[in-house]
Design a protein around this motif. Structure first.
Motif, PDB file in Angstrom:
ATOM      1  N   GLY A  31      63.666  32.773  26.960  1.00  0.00           N
ATOM      2  CA  GLY A  31      64.173  32.154  27.990  1.00  0.00           C
ATOM      3  C   GLY A  31      65.589  32.410  28.311  1.00  0.00           C
ATOM      4  O   GLY A  31      66.179  32.479  29.187  1.00  0.00           O
ATOM      5  N   PHE A  32      66.394  32.450  26.921  1.00  0.00           N
ATOM      6  CA  PHE A  32      67.907  32.691  26.782  1.00  0.00           C
ATOM      7  C   PHE A  32      67.996  33.884  27.425  1.00  0.00           C
ATOM      8  O   PHE A  32      69.158  34.141  28.114  1.00  0.00           O
ATOM      9  CB  PHE A  32      68.364  32.439  25.333  1.00  0.00           C
ATOM     10  N   LEU A  33      67.110  35.018  26.975  1.00  0.00           N
ATOM     11  CA  LEU A  33      67.471  36.356  27.240  1.00  0.00           C
ATOM     12  C   LEU A  33      67.329  36.224  28.872  1.00  0.00           C
ATOM     13  O   LEU A  33      68.170  37.043  29.488  1.00  0.00           O
ATOM     14  CB  LEU A  33      66.493  37.266  26.659  1.00  0.00           C
ATOM     15  N   GLY A  34      66.161  36.030  29.418  1.00  0.00           N
ATOM     16  CA  GLY A  34      65.916  36.007  30.697  1.00  0.00           C
ATOM     17  C   GLY A  34      67.131  35.222  31.544  1.00  0.00           C
ATOM     18  O   GLY A  34      67.632  35.638  32.639  1.00  0.00           O
ATOM     19  N   GLY A  35      67.644  34.266  31.025  1.00  0.00           N
ATOM     20  CA  GLY A  35      68.980  33.517  31.595  1.00  0.00           C
ATOM     21  C   GLY A  35      70.127  34.278  31.811  1.00  0.00           C
ATOM     22  O   GLY A  35      70.840  34.476  32.589  1.00  0.00           O
ATOM     23  N   ASN A  36      70.269  35.178  30.511  1.00  0.00           N
ATOM     24  CA  ASN A  36      71.352  36.266  30.560  1.00  0.00           C
ATOM     25  C   ASN A  36      71.170  37.130  31.437  1.00  0.00           C
ATOM     26  O   ASN A  36      72.106  37.712  31.916  1.00  0.00           O
ATOM     27  CB  ASN A  36      71.818  36.528  29.164  1.00  0.00           C
ATOM     28  N   LEU A  37      69.953  37.833  31.691  1.00  0.00           N
ATOM     29  CA  LEU A  37      69.593  38.959  32.519  1.00  0.00           C
ATOM     30  C   LEU A  37      69.765  38.472  33.842  1.00  0.00           C
ATOM     31  O   LEU A  37      69.754  39.365  34.470  1.00  0.00           O
ATOM     32  CB  LEU A  37      68.549  39.511  32.074  1.00  0.00           C
ATOM     33  N   PHE A  38      69.698  37.018  34.337  1.00  0.00           N
ATOM     34  CA  PHE A  38      69.764  36.610  35.681  1.00  0.00           C
ATOM     35  C   PHE A  38      71.109  37.435  36.373  1.00  0.00           C
ATOM     36  O   PHE A  38      70.803  37.923  37.454  1.00  0.00           O
ATOM     37  CB  PHE A  38      69.703  35.389  35.647  1.00  0.00           C
ATOM     38  N   GLY A  39      72.054  37.434  35.757  1.00  0.00           N
ATOM     39  CA  GLY A  39      73.189  38.048  36.257  1.00  0.00           C
ATOM     40  C   GLY A  39      73.038  39.141  36.613  1.00  0.00           C
ATOM     41  O   GLY A  39      73.803  39.798  37.469  1.00  0.00           O
ATOM     42  N   THR A  40      72.471  39.908  35.830  1.00  0.00           N
ATOM     43  CA  THR A  40      72.347  41.425  35.758  1.00  0.00           C
ATOM     44  C   THR A  40      71.373  41.942  37.307  1.00  0.00           C
ATOM     45  O   THR A  40      71.992  42.537  37.897  1.00  0.00           O
ATOM     46  CB  THR A  40      71.714  42.125  34.598  1.00  0.00           C
ATOM     47  N   PHE A  41      70.471  41.170  37.410  1.00  0.00           N
ATOM     48  CA  PHE A  41      69.525  41.496  38.631  1.00  0.00           C
ATOM     49  C   PHE A  41      69.957  40.598  39.614  1.00  0.00           C
ATOM     50  O   PHE A  41      69.323  40.926  40.826  1.00  0.00           O
ATOM     51  CB  PHE A  41      68.185  40.993  37.913  1.00  0.00           C
ATOM     52  N   LEU A  42      70.984  39.786  39.578  1.00  0.00           N
ATOM     53  CA  LEU A  42      71.308  38.950  40.891  1.00  0.00           C
ATOM     54  C   LEU A  42      71.759  39.956  42.033  1.00  0.00           C
ATOM     55  O   LEU A  42      71.668  39.691  43.179  1.00  0.00           O
ATOM     56  CB  LEU A  42      72.571  38.258  40.408  1.00  0.00           C
ATOM     57  N   ASN A  43      72.413  41.043  41.831  1.00  0.00           N
ATOM     58  CA  ASN A  43      72.826  41.880  42.924  1.00  0.00           C
ATOM     59  C   ASN A  43      71.318  42.565  43.542  1.00  0.00           C
ATOM     60  O   ASN A  43      71.440  42.802  44.639  1.00  0.00           O
ATOM     61  CB  ASN A  43      73.673  43.357  42.355  1.00  0.00           C
ATOM     62  N   PHE A  44      70.498  42.881  42.865  1.00  0.00           N
ATOM     63  CA  PHE A  44      69.347  43.228  43.587  1.00  0.00           C
ATOM     64  C   PHE A  44      68.455  42.200  44.280  1.00  0.00           C
ATOM     65  O   PHE A  44      68.207  42.544  45.419  1.00  0.00           O
ATOM     66  CB  PHE A  44      68.448  43.819  42.144  1.00  0.00           C
TER      67      PHE A  44
END
Length: 104
Positions: A31-44
């Motif tokens: 979940g922590f990894l998913g929360g951190n990767l959310f910012g990466t995929f936010l532009n998509f």
């Protein structure tokens, strides 16, 4: 007699903790990894969904649905609830840490 019951209770709790510890930690870090990767995929997501408020509302509704499942314990088994809780805590902590990275 009283101390014997307390000792048995502590031993039982320790065994339950050790059985579920690895699963809890793995779900939390996932979940922590998913929360951190959310910012990466936010532009998509911003290119697919025209308004940022929609993304926030969808995330909020998802977490509220998870809370509904967690606090109405009649619906699901205990292990699945533990998995959902740990993933949710990890995602929220990931959002929090990512917000600090963006803010600095």
């Amino acid at each position: 007699m009283f101390f014997k019951k307390i000792g048995e209770s502590l031993i039982r709790k320790q065994k339950n903790f050790l059985k579920s510890f690895l699963l809890s930690i793995c779900c939390f870090y996932g979940g922590f990894l998913g929360g951190n990767l959310f910012g990466t995929f936010l532009n998509f997501l911003r290119s697919q969904i025209p308004w940022d408020g929609t993304i926030l509302i969808l995330i909020l509704l998802l977490f509220e649905f998870f809370n509904f499942l967690i606090y109405t314990k009649k619906l699901l088994n205990k292990k699945f609830l533990m998995i959902i809780k740990n993933i949710q805590i990890g995602v929220l902590l990931g959002f929090f840490i990512d917000a600090f990275k963006v803010g600095s």
